[in-house]
Design a protein around this motif. Sequence first.
Motif, mmCIF file in Angstrom:
data_model
loop_
_atom_site.group_PDB
_atom_site.id
_atom_site.type_symbol
_atom_site.label_atom_id
_atom_site.label_comp_id
_atom_site.label_asym_id
_atom_site.label_seq_id
_atom_site.Cartn_x
_atom_site.Cartn_y
_atom_site.Cartn_z
ATOM 1 N N VAL A 1 0.861 -1.185 0.000
ATOM 2 C CA VAL A 1 0.000 0.000 0.000
ATOM 3 C C VAL A 1 0.896 1.234 0.000
ATOM 4 O O VAL A 1 1.775 1.369 0.864
ATOM 5 C CB VAL A 1 -0.920 0.015 1.236
ATOM 6 C CG1 VAL A 1 -1.697 1.324 1.312
ATOM 7 C CG2 VAL A 1 -1.874 -1.177 1.196
ATOM 8 N N TYR A 2 0.692 2.126 -0.961
ATOM 9 C CA TYR A 2 1.587 3.273 -1.116
ATOM 10 C C TYR A 2 1.053 4.485 -0.349
ATOM 11 O O TYR A 2 -0.113 4.849 -0.476
ATOM 12 C CB TYR A 2 1.767 3.590 -2.600
ATOM 13 C CG TYR A 2 2.526 2.501 -3.294
ATOM 14 C CD1 TYR A 2 3.914 2.431 -3.196
ATOM 15 C CD2 TYR A 2 1.858 1.496 -3.992
ATOM 16 C CE1 TYR A 2 4.619 1.406 -3.791
ATOM 17 C CE2 TYR A 2 2.564 0.464 -4.587
ATOM 18 C CZ TYR A 2 3.941 0.419 -4.482
ATOM 19 O OH TYR A 2 4.640 -0.606 -5.057
ATOM 20 N N MET A 3 1.947 5.076 0.461
ATOM 21 C CA MET A 3 1.551 6.228 1.276
ATOM 22 C C MET A 3 2.632 7.317 1.245
ATOM 23 O O MET A 3 2.824 8.038 2.219
ATOM 24 C CB MET A 3 1.270 5.789 2.718
ATOM 25 C CG MET A 3 2.445 5.122 3.418
ATOM 26 S SD MET A 3 2.077 4.867 5.165
ATOM 27 C CE MET A 3 3.716 4.392 5.768
ATOM 28 N N GLY A 4 3.332 7.417 0.137
ATOM 29 C CA GLY A 4 4.378 8.429 0.010
ATOM 30 C C GLY A 4 3.830 9.829 0.233
ATOM 31 O O GLY A 4 2.819 10.211 -0.358
ATOM 32 N N GLY A 5 4.477 10.603 1.099
ATOM 33 C CA GLY A 5 4.019 11.942 1.417
ATOM 34 C C GLY A 5 2.947 11.986 2.485
ATOM 35 O O GLY A 5 2.337 13.035 2.713
ATOM 36 N N PHE A 6 2.714 10.859 3.184
ATOM 37 C CA PHE A 6 1.644 10.807 4.184
ATOM 38 C C PHE A 6 1.891 11.761 5.352
ATOM 39 O O PHE A 6 0.956 12.154 6.054
ATOM 40 C CB PHE A 6 1.472 9.378 4.719
ATOM 41 C CG PHE A 6 2.565 8.918 5.648
ATOM 42 C CD1 PHE A 6 2.345 8.842 7.001
ATOM 43 C CD2 PHE A 6 3.818 8.567 5.157
ATOM 44 C CE1 PHE A 6 3.345 8.410 7.863
ATOM 45 C CE2 PHE A 6 4.816 8.143 6.006
ATOM 46 C CZ PHE A 6 4.584 8.066 7.366
ATOM 47 N N GLN A 7 3.145 12.153 5.556
ATOM 48 C CA GLN A 7 3.455 13.058 6.668
ATOM 49 C C GLN A 7 3.234 14.524 6.308
ATOM 50 O O GLN A 7 3.294 15.389 7.176
ATOM 51 C CB GLN A 7 4.905 12.843 7.121
ATOM 52 C CG GLN A 7 5.968 13.465 6.235
ATOM 53 C CD GLN A 7 6.314 12.616 5.017
ATOM 54 O OE1 GLN A 7 5.561 11.750 4.598
ATOM 55 N NE2 GLN A 7 7.479 12.856 4.438
ATOM 56 N N CYS A 8 2.978 14.811 5.035
ATOM 57 C CA CYS A 8 2.808 16.195 4.588
ATOM 58 C C CYS A 8 1.417 16.713 4.976
ATOM 59 O O CYS A 8 0.453 15.961 5.017
ATOM 60 C CB CYS A 8 2.995 16.291 3.082
ATOM 61 S SG CYS A 8 4.590 15.685 2.500
ATOM 62 N N ARG A 9 1.340 18.005 5.192
ATOM 63 C CA ARG A 9 0.072 18.625 5.595
ATOM 64 C C ARG A 9 0.111 20.102 5.194
ATOM 65 O O ARG A 9 1.188 20.664 4.970
ATOM 66 C CB ARG A 9 -0.130 18.482 7.102
ATOM 67 C CG ARG A 9 0.912 19.208 7.921
ATOM 68 C CD ARG A 9 0.840 18.877 9.390
ATOM 69 N NE ARG A 9 1.741 19.726 10.167
ATOM 70 C CZ ARG A 9 3.045 19.528 10.297
ATOM 71 N NH1 ARG A 9 3.608 18.487 9.708
ATOM 72 N NH2 ARG A 9 3.788 20.342 11.010
ATOM 73 N N PRO A 10 -1.040 20.728 5.134
ATOM 74 C CA PRO A 10 -1.053 22.176 4.841
ATOM 75 C C PRO A 10 -0.245 22.944 5.882
ATOM 76 O O PRO A 10 -0.186 22.564 7.054
ATOM 77 C CB PRO A 10 -2.545 22.527 4.920
ATOM 78 C CG PRO A 10 -3.255 21.240 4.633
ATOM 79 C CD PRO A 10 -2.395 20.163 5.214
ATOM 80 N N ALA A 11 0.383 24.023 5.438
ATOM 81 C CA ALA A 11 1.218 24.820 6.330
ATOM 82 C C ALA A 11 0.389 25.508 7.407
ATOM 83 O O ALA A 11 -0.721 25.978 7.144
ATOM 84 C CB ALA A 11 1.988 25.858 5.517
ATOM 85 N N GLN A 12 0.936 25.542 8.612
ATOM 86 C CA GLN A 12 0.337 26.263 9.731
ATOM 87 C C GLN A 12 1.050 27.610 9.899
ATOM 88 O O GLN A 12 2.166 27.792 9.416
ATOM 89 C CB GLN A 12 0.465 25.437 11.013
ATOM 90 C CG GLN A 12 -0.223 24.078 10.937
ATOM 91 C CD GLN A 12 -1.709 24.189 10.709
ATOM 92 O OE1 GLN A 12 -2.397 24.927 11.402
ATOM 93 N NE2 GLN A 12 -2.211 23.467 9.702
ATOM 94 N N PRO A 13 0.421 28.562 10.579
ATOM 95 C CA PRO A 13 1.073 29.877 10.792
ATOM 96 C C PRO A 13 2.408 29.728 11.512
ATOM 97 O O PRO A 13 2.556 28.895 12.408
ATOM 98 C CB PRO A 13 0.053 30.631 11.656
ATOM 99 C CG PRO A 13 -1.260 29.977 11.359
ATOM 100 C CD PRO A 13 -0.948 28.528 11.118
ATOM 101 N N GLY B 1 18.718 15.887 1.073
ATOM 102 C CA GLY B 1 18.069 14.873 0.239
ATOM 103 C C GLY B 1 17.379 13.770 1.005
ATOM 104 O O GLY B 1 17.170 12.681 0.449
ATOM 105 N N GLY B 2 16.985 14.009 2.251
ATOM 106 C CA GLY B 2 16.192 13.030 2.982
ATOM 107 C C GLY B 2 14.784 12.940 2.407
ATOM 108 O O GLY B 2 14.242 13.939 1.916
ATOM 109 N N THR B 3 14.175 11.765 2.476
ATOM 110 C CA THR B 3 12.874 11.579 1.825
ATOM 111 C C THR B 3 11.773 12.410 2.475
ATOM 112 O O THR B 3 10.889 12.916 1.778
ATOM 113 C CB THR B 3 12.462 10.095 1.825
ATOM 114 O OG1 THR B 3 12.614 9.560 3.136
ATOM 115 C CG2 THR B 3 13.308 9.303 0.861
ATOM 116 N N ASN B 4 11.794 12.558 3.801
ATOM 117 C CA ASN B 4 10.749 13.343 4.453
ATOM 118 C C ASN B 4 10.730 14.771 3.912
ATOM 119 O O ASN B 4 9.678 15.303 3.548
ATOM 120 C CB ASN B 4 10.962 13.354 5.970
ATOM 121 C CG ASN B 4 10.631 12.020 6.610
ATOM 122 O OD1 ASN B 4 9.939 11.199 6.022
ATOM 123 N ND2 ASN B 4 11.135 11.803 7.799
ATOM 124 N N GLY B 5 11.904 15.402 3.857
ATOM 125 C CA GLY B 5 11.986 16.773 3.366
ATOM 126 C C GLY B 5 11.636 16.887 1.892
ATOM 127 O O GLY B 5 10.981 17.850 1.470
#
Length: 529
Positions: free
Chosen positions: A275-287, A375-379
């Motif tokens: 099951v692919y979840m690449g970018g699952f940690q990303c979210r809209p920017a907060q102030p 070049g880390g994947t999270n960033g």
Amino acid sequence: MLCLQAVLLLVLWAVPESEGGRVLVYPVDGSHWVNMHVLVKELHARGHEVTVLRFSTSWYVKEHSPYYTSITIQQDTPQNLESQEFMAGFLRRSIEIRKKKIPLLSSLGLHLNLFHLLDKDQKAVARAAHTILEDQVLIKRLKEANFDLVLTDPVLPAGVLLAHYLQLPLVLNVRWISSGEGHFAIAPSPLSYIPQLFSHFSDKMDFLQRLQNLFYHALSLYIHQVISNPPFQAVCDRFFPEGVDTLSILLGADLWLMRVDFVFEFPRPTMPNVVYMGGFQCRPAQPLPPELEEFVQSSGEHGVVVMSLGTLLGGLQPQISEIIASAFACLPQKVVWRHLAGRPSTLGNNTLLLDWLPQNDLLGHPKTRAFFTHGGTNGLYEAIYHGVPVVGLPLILDQHDNMVRIEARQAGIVLDVTTLEVDSLTQALKDVLNEQKPYRENMRRLSRLHRDRPIEPLDNALFWLEFVMRNKGAAHLRSESYRMPWYTYHNLDVLALLLSLAAILLLLMSAICRCLFQRLCRKRKVKLQ
């Protein structure tokens, strides 16, 4: 009053019944915990009870959390991936080795340095696994907790062995396993267009590159057979029946939650239980915090450059930091730099140094123009999510291969830390910041593709986690190929039979022809007499 009660009963009847599950999490520290923690928080938010096994020396995994209950295993010394000092030394050695002028010696030195890291880490984790499985009080406690599944990161596979020992469904939060990229273990992986880890190739390889790719594949097999597997095989031999090995347990996992999106990764074959979840940690920017927001806004029309080396590597060698600071000073943009070492003497007035920064929120800020990263994947996934082009300075492990994927999409520029100069870095930053160049538009296109999906990656991951809980596993999605001997998997026994039959047929035909020829020769001889 009766009307209000009726409405309340109707609402309660309409709300679907939710029964929280019990999840045992065996994490890996450092940057791996950053994305595991996202899953832990979401499981908690959905009403599941989460227990995290952690070590007393853990760097990021805290003992107390509102999202989970922890069980702390005592450990005298931290594992290497839990030690920022060790990783800083590993980085320093890697850079010194890469400076060697002879490519063959440089490559050999890098691999030996990597082998040293893997050998120490795998042995330390195997010892930890042995300690856990030998602790019958702990094992009894874990069994009595009636967990529904084990969620673990298999790059250090102690959690995989624990799940097998407890006979619980196993879900992997995975991109890497101990010998390389996870797909190579579970899915068909043609080396003609799927680059191996450390090859630094894209999916378009010429003949020489395909030959080198085969070498790197052999290297991954060596890492598994000689370095990674033996310490864990000793644990298997001690606690499991004969014939059980780490790879077979790994391939028997119910679900692989793969931290991959094919907007970033090169296309390749896959399997039903991935099951692919690449970018699952990303979210809209907060102030942003007020002080940081004020600095960002002061950049005016030029905007901001964000630099971070992630969670594992906080700072660089002083001479490299001086080069970077000088290049930043040449820019009209403001720079926010996460920097843990001493203040560079060449630092310009446009650069703000921070011990920590809200990376996702900065990348999602309208003023942000570029991201300077290791070049880390999270960033990189956060950069893709927010459409921010990248200048990459890969340092160790998978970072160069990650940046090859960004470069192949023309969404960033890759620099070599061993030849880094003020002029080259300044020019790379200006190219990425230049609206006339393709980098920004290409990254925006990747962002549109990444966001254009029927379900969010995190929701998809949680659905399948809960699917495994509801159904006590997902064996119907799992290929049985992992139970086959290697010669059966590749149909070599069938090929051997067919070749044997063909050989027998040829021998039989040869014998018949020889007999007929001999008989014909005898008849001719009789006629001549």
